[in-house]
Design an enzyme around this catalytic site. Structure first.
Site, PDB file in Angstrom:
ATOM      1  N   SER A   1       0.821  -1.197   0.000  1.00 11.75           N
ATOM      2  CA  SER A   1       0.000   0.000   0.000  1.00 11.75           C
ATOM      3  C   SER A   1       0.868   1.265   0.000  1.00 11.75           C
ATOM      4  CB  SER A   1      -0.958  -0.026   1.196  1.00 11.75           C
ATOM      5  OG  SER A   1      -1.956   0.952   1.084  1.00 11.75           O
TER       6      SER A   1
ATOM      7  N   ASP B   1      -7.986  -5.424  -6.787  1.00  6.87           N
ATOM      8  CA  ASP B   1      -7.888  -4.230  -5.950  1.00  6.87           C
ATOM      9  C   ASP B   1      -8.111  -2.993  -6.810  1.00  6.87           C
ATOM     10  OD1 ASP B   1      -7.208  -2.262  -4.060  1.00  6.87           O
ATOM     11  OD2 ASP B   1      -5.081  -2.411  -4.576  1.00  6.87           O
TER      12      ASP B   1
ATOM     13  N   HIS C   1      -6.059  -6.204  -2.370  1.00  6.21           N
ATOM     14  CA  HIS C   1      -5.083  -5.157  -2.072  1.00  6.21           C
ATOM     15  C   HIS C   1      -3.920  -5.663  -1.218  1.00  6.21           C
ATOM     16  CE1 HIS C   1      -3.670  -1.051  -1.652  1.00  6.21           C
ATOM     17  NE2 HIS C   1      -3.491  -1.290  -0.377  1.00  6.21           N
TER      18      HIS C   1
END
Length: 469
Positions: free
Chosen positions: A191, A395, A446
């Site tokens: 991330s 994602d 994700h």
């Protein structure tokens, strides 16, 4: 005896004693800066002694060590003497290392049941990345997890300053753990870590070139669904179209009216504004981190907008592998109850009075000063460092198209073209490798190891063993 004299004496010893002498000199050189962690053999919520080696502790960094970074260190469950060592940075910024440890790649997690008022039960994760590597999980930057500041001004940080703090942390950690200096070393994260992991890796490389001691045996870095450049959210339109979330007509209208810019729209461009608003309405019920899973209510204070904000770990998911829970948020809630328990904090040797309520993803006094980490990838590639970039292809927070776009911009030739990679004769995703020792892989959502733990462990083992995926 002076430090110089001791070093000269060491140099004339036999080769068998070289490592010991070097370590003695290193300890003298940084005397007063080393830190000693605490071995944790039992954790509240887990039945019996831990079947892996866990250490927790703090390392002081910054001016007068006014920033105290907390870490969890777990030795490899295979061969810690020679297995790779990895520093893991969870995203956010501000998401705790505990989140990465218990929900993604660590050897222990919470039993996926709804909270019943008692201390959550912990169980083993059979697909922990500690099966093949030792891992330092770092609460980074300051204000994250159990990391804290001793002064109000020290709570303020930025991408570059915080990255420098990580190098200071590693410098002192290795002084206290010299037995790991020879192990292959990697920096990893997912991330928002896509902005800082390349910076941290570059700092380590520069310090090694300067022959700063201790020398860290840096081999490369790995990133999952990494935030990388300012305009990556523009690729959400293409992603949504490719996944069948918007119509052909809306997609063509968006392209025509917005001309590829869906974030900073000219206020006079009414047609583009209308199309983007329609797009948002259509997707407001979609779960960004994994578009095939139900969207649940937020359990954390910072909602994520479709455009204009970095994706954090606040997003809530409900995977098929958690059948006892209605929403993944119920699983996440367990970490709050567990981390705020007094017995847990005692077991982890948390310093009393340093933080109040624990937050899985904290709101920080943090400046995002780096808006593009591609130049760092370019530099690291030119230095010959390996990299693994894996992208959960369901994602919508950081789309696989945006990741492929910046990788392609590096302009390296393809060595192993687009193909499937498999686990137990089943397709786990797709992969491609490049001449700059970069490997790209797809699969899952994700935070990929959270959704596909078995496949991601296989991916890591192969990559760290220099084998094709």
């Amino acid at each position: 005896m002076t430090n110089l004299a001791l070093r000269e004496l060491c140099c004339i010893k036999t080769m068998a004693k070289t490592k010991l002498c070097y370590n003695l000199f290193l300890l003298l050189l940084v005397a007063g800066h080393a830190t000693v962690g605490t071995t944790v053999k039992f954790l509240p919520g887990f039945q019996g002694p831990l079947p892996f080696e866990l250490e927790t502790g703090y390392v002081g960094v910054g001016d007068s060590e006014d920033v105290q970074l907390f870490y969890y260190f777990i030795k490899s469950e295979s061969n810690p003497e020679s297995d790779p060592l990895m520093l893991w940075i969870t995203g956010g910024p501000g998401c705790s290392a505990l989140s990465g440890l218990v929900y993604e790649i660590g050897p222990i997690t919470f039993e996926p049941v709804e909270y019943n008022g008692s201390l959550p039960t912990m169980i083993l994760n059979p697909y922990s990345w500690t099966k093949t590597a030792s891992i330092i999980f770092l609460d980074f930057p300051v204000g994250t997890g159990f990391s804290y500041a001793t002064t109000p001004s020290a709570l303020q940080s930025s991408d570059l300053q915080a990255s420098e703090h990580v190098y200071q942390f590693l410098h002192k950690w290795f002084v206290d753990h010299p037995e790991f200096l020879r192990n292959p070393f990697y920096v990893g994260g997912d991330s928002y870590s896509g902005m800082v992991v390349p910076i941290i890796t570059q700092i380590i490389g520069i310090k090694n070139e300067m022959e700063t001691k201790p020398f860290i045996n840096l081999k490369g870095y790995l990133l999952g669904n990494p935030s990388t450049f300012k305009g990556e959210d523009n690729y959400k339109i293409l992603f949504a179209y490719g996944m069948g979330l918007i119509s052909d007509e809306l997609y063509e209208s968006l392209k025509t009216n917005c001309k590829g810019e869906y974030l900073n729209i000219n206020p006079t461009n009414i047609l583009c504004l209308q199309d983007v608003q329609t797009f948002k309405e259509l997707l407001k019920g979609i779960n960004n981190p994994h578009i095939l899973e139900p969207k649940c209510e937020f359990f954390s204070p910072r909602p994520h907008l479709l455009f204009g904000q970095r994706r954090s770990l606040h997003e809530l998911r409900n995977p098929q592998q958690l059948p006892a829970l209605k929403c993944r948020t119920d699983w996440y809630k367990l970490s709050y109850h567990w981390a705020d328990d007094g017995q847990v904090r005692d077991a982890l040797s948390i310093r009393k009075g340093t933080i109040g309520k624990w937050d899985r993803c904290a709101t920080l006094q943090y400046q995002k000063t780096v808006i593009n980490s591609i130049p760092y990838h370019e530099n690291l590639s030119s230095k010959g460092y390996r990299s693994l970039i894996y992208s959960g292809d369901h994602d919508m927070g950081v789309t696989f198209q945006s990741t492929q776009a910046w990788i392609k911009s590096l302009n390296y030739s393809v060595l192993d073209d687009w193909r499937t990679w498999t686990v137990d004769n089943q397709v786990a995703g797709y992969t491609r490798s490049y001449s700059n020792q970069m490997t790209f892989a797809t699969g899952a959502g994700h935070t990929a190891p959270e959704y596909k733990p078995r496949e991601c462990l296989a991916m890591l083992k192969r990559w760290m063993s220099y084998k094709p995926l």
